[in-house]
Design an enzyme around this catalytic site. Structure first.
Site, mmCIF file in Angstrom:
data_model
loop_
_atom_site.group_PDB
_atom_site.id
_atom_site.type_symbol
_atom_site.label_atom_id
_atom_site.label_comp_id
_atom_site.label_asym_id
_atom_site.label_seq_id
_atom_site.Cartn_x
_atom_site.Cartn_y
_atom_site.Cartn_z
ATOM 1 N N ASP A 84 -7.334 -7.531 4.385
ATOM 2 C CA ASP A 84 -6.589 -8.389 3.444
ATOM 3 C C ASP A 84 -6.164 -9.723 4.068
ATOM 4 O OD1 ASP A 84 -6.778 -6.595 1.364
ATOM 5 O OD2 ASP A 84 -4.892 -5.606 1.830
ATOM 6 N N ARG A 115 1.448 4.215 -3.015
ATOM 7 C CA ARG A 115 1.259 5.638 -2.706
ATOM 8 C C ARG A 115 2.528 6.433 -2.934
ATOM 9 N NH1 ARG A 115 -2.361 2.738 -0.207
ATOM 10 N NH2 ARG A 115 -4.302 3.569 0.611
ATOM 11 N N GLN A 172 -8.954 2.662 -0.663
ATOM 12 C CA GLN A 172 -8.732 2.947 -2.084
ATOM 13 C C GLN A 172 -9.658 4.065 -2.539
ATOM 14 O OE1 GLN A 172 -9.183 -0.705 -4.232
ATOM 15 N NE2 GLN A 172 -7.405 -1.656 -3.273
ATOM 16 N N SER A 221 -13.276 2.081 2.730
ATOM 17 C CA SER A 221 -12.326 1.688 1.698
ATOM 18 C C SER A 221 -11.242 2.739 1.553
ATOM 19 C CB SER A 221 -13.034 1.506 0.352
ATOM 20 O OG SER A 221 -12.080 1.487 -0.694
ATOM 21 N N ARG A 225 -3.220 -13.806 -2.343
ATOM 22 C CA ARG A 225 -3.286 -14.084 -0.900
ATOM 23 C C ARG A 225 -3.893 -15.471 -0.641
ATOM 24 N NH1 ARG A 225 -1.550 -9.274 0.895
ATOM 25 N NH2 ARG A 225 -2.494 -7.387 0.064
ATOM 26 N N LYS A 275 -13.059 -8.432 -3.556
ATOM 27 C CA LYS A 275 -11.593 -8.362 -3.619
ATOM 28 C C LYS A 275 -11.105 -9.053 -4.902
ATOM 29 C CE LYS A 275 -10.917 -5.919 -0.023
ATOM 30 N NZ LYS A 275 -10.429 -4.550 -0.217
ATOM 31 N N SER A 319 0.834 -1.210 0.000
ATOM 32 C CA SER A 319 0.000 0.000 0.000
ATOM 33 C C SER A 319 0.864 1.254 0.000
ATOM 34 C CB SER A 319 -0.885 0.031 1.251
ATOM 35 O OG SER A 319 -1.902 -0.917 1.142
ATOM 36 N N ARG A 365 -13.792 -13.457 -2.137
ATOM 37 C CA ARG A 365 -12.926 -14.194 -1.197
ATOM 38 C C ARG A 365 -13.709 -15.054 -0.212
ATOM 39 N NH1 ARG A 365 -7.843 -10.291 -0.181
ATOM 40 N NH2 ARG A 365 -6.599 -11.135 -1.897
HETATM 41 C C1 S3P Z 1 -5.614 -0.992 -0.094
HETATM 42 C C2 S3P Z 1 -6.836 -0.969 0.486
HETATM 43 C C3 S3P Z 1 -7.684 -2.146 0.666
HETATM 44 C C4 S3P Z 1 -6.897 -3.431 0.480
HETATM 45 C C5 S3P Z 1 -5.961 -3.398 -0.677
HETATM 46 C C6 S3P Z 1 -4.994 -2.243 -0.566
HETATM 47 C C7 S3P Z 1 -4.872 0.268 -0.228
HETATM 48 O O1 S3P Z 1 -8.751 -2.094 -0.257
HETATM 49 O O2 S3P Z 1 -7.785 -4.519 0.357
HETATM 50 O O3 S3P Z 1 -5.216 -4.601 -0.760
HETATM 51 O O4 S3P Z 1 -3.655 0.231 -0.479
HETATM 52 O O5 S3P Z 1 -5.501 1.317 -0.064
HETATM 53 P P1 S3P Z 1 -10.083 -1.253 0.110
HETATM 54 O O6 S3P Z 1 -9.600 0.029 0.560
HETATM 55 O O7 S3P Z 1 -10.888 -1.133 -1.140
HETATM 56 O O8 S3P Z 1 -10.752 -2.081 1.166
#
Ligand code: S3P
Length: 442
Positions: A323, A31, A175, A173, A395, A350, A27, A354
């Protein structure tokens, strides 16, 4: 990315022990690469995760005119500024990575760059209207294929700001939050985002460290102001990925007498739900030498095996280990009693569904379980071993392989090559701890 097909077999192990240091957090790597591209000046990012999904991000940055170079795991990026992304000549292919796609969507929205974001067949099935609806409300000209990728951004005059947003995310979320926070940097006033649960806050911490005006006003609420001056470049060393450490920690938890220490891991409280769950199950888990590094909590995680008992996971803990359910399910398979997971419907969106895929593969290995819309219940002590399938989910591949450490018969995971999306070193690292892992081309 295409890899040769690989079967991974793991058989029962003597106690696992050792010390490890893992590659950088996925993550944070996503970023750092993207935000460095939006900064002005040269960023240097140490311990960048070099894997399938971060390659997709780097390739997309190349197509957007961003210069970068990778020396070992040190990434150097020359930023182009928030509105400086070049128009790509072809659709940007995000592979299997929703993080790549959703975060790039925020960056394209801020920059006003016309582009198409696309990905694998699996990624095309994942919901994207959760980002495009609020982006459209901000005035971003974006179209989807029935709420899914490909996402097409039309050109927009970047000199005209987007509309600031006051928005409650329907699901927790990071993301989605990150996408909207990036777009909000180019808005006409402050944006406020609220979430139903504590999703990871890496974006908030990193953008703040780069000079953005961003803060949490109340629990589960973040406010960001339009960017008043360019984002400052990054100079940092990323911590190890707790979501990769999770596999080695659970490996040790499964084999009586094991003890492992994973050094320099990110232990942001929005990511440590699995540690809480393993503690509640009876494993002895400690974060040693806690410290802050570039705004992120970091520590060494020690785990000593002890008999595991069933637990119930629900609510915010689900978000804090979103995750980790495939690997947590493995711990549940070897715990005494029935472990229950509730409030986890998000797992259905996901890399795979999952809940359904995990339950299906565990059943193939003999596990007695019940599947519900928002989770599952697993009866410990019923996993027999055998052959199972990774279903294109990195995973799931690694989690299922761990079953072989403690099952009465070996476990083989077919099509396990997908694990290189996030943790290419999984098998060697597991061997370092003393496990017998066989990789066979298939
Ligand atoms: C992530 C956020 C998660 C996670 C993903 C990485 C991120 O997803 O499942 O592997 O880096 O922001 P969500 O934010 O959609 O839950």
């Amino acid at each position: 990315m295409q890899h040769p097909s690989l079967d991974l077999s793991v058989s029962a192990a003597a106690p696992l022990s050792g010390e490890l240091r893992l590659p950088g957090d996925k993550s944070l790597s996503h970023r750092a690469a993207l935000f460095a591209a939006l900064a002005e000046g040269e960023s240097v990012i140490g311990r960048f995760l070099v894997s399938g999904v971060t390659r997709a991000m780097l390739d997309a940055l190349t197509a957007l005119g961003v210069a970068w170079r990778l020396e070992g795991d040190r990434l150097t990026v020359t930023g182009r500024g928030l509105r400086g992304l070049a128009t790509p000549a072809a659709p940007l292919h995000c592979g299997n990575s929703a993080t790549t796609l959703r975060m790039l969507a925020g960056a394209l929205a801020a920059a006003g760059t016309p582009a198409t974001l696309d990905g694998s067949a699996g990624l095309r099935r994942r919901p994207m209207n959760r980002v495009t609806d609020p982006l459209a409300a901000m005035g971003v000209p974006v179209a989807t294929a029935d709420g899914c990728a490909p996402l097409t951004f039309a050109a927009r005059d970047a000199a005209r700001p987007l509309r600031a947003l006051d928005y409650t995310l329907p699901v927790a979320s990071a993301q989605v939050k990150s996408c909207l926070l990036l777009a909000a940097l180019a808005a006409d006033g402050p944006t406020t985002l609220r979430e139903p649960g504590p999703s990871r806050d890496h974006t908030e911490r990193m953008l703040a460290a780069m000079g953005a005006e961003i803060r949490s006003e109340a629990p589960l609420s973040v406010r960001v102001a339009p960017l008043a001056r360019p984002l400052a470049p990054l100079r940092l060393e990323l911590p190890g990925d707790i979501s990769s450490a999770a596999f080695l920690l659970v490996a040790a938890a499964l084999v009586p007498g094991s003890s492992v220490l994973v050094r320099d891991v990110g232990v942001n409280p929005t990511r440590t739900g699995l540690l809480d769950a393993l503690s509640a199950m009876g494993a002895r888990v400690r974060i040693e030498a806690p410290r802050l590094s570039a705004g992120e909590p970091v520590g060494d995680i020690r785990l000593e095996a002890a008999p595991l008992r069933a637990v119930r996971i629900a609510g915010d803990t689900v978000v804090r280990m979103i995750d980790e359910f495939p690997v947590f399910a493995l711990a549940a398979c070897f715990a005494d009693g029935v472990t229950e997971v509730h409030d986890a419907e998000e797992l259905r969106y996901k890399e795979t569904d999952r809940i359904s895929v995990l339950c299906g593969e565990l059943r193939r290995l003999g596990v007695r379980l019940d599947e519900r819309r928002d989770g599952f219940s697993i009866r410990g002590g019923t996993l027999a071993g055998g052959v199972c399938e990774a279903h294109g989910d990195h995973r799931l591949a690694m989690s299922l392989a761990l079953a072989g450490l403690a099952a009465p018969a070996p476990v083989t995971v077919r099509h396990a090559e997908i694990l290189s999306e996030s943790f290419p070193d999984f098998a060697p690292q597991l061997r370092t701890l003393g496990a017998t892992v066989t990789e066979t081309a298939s």
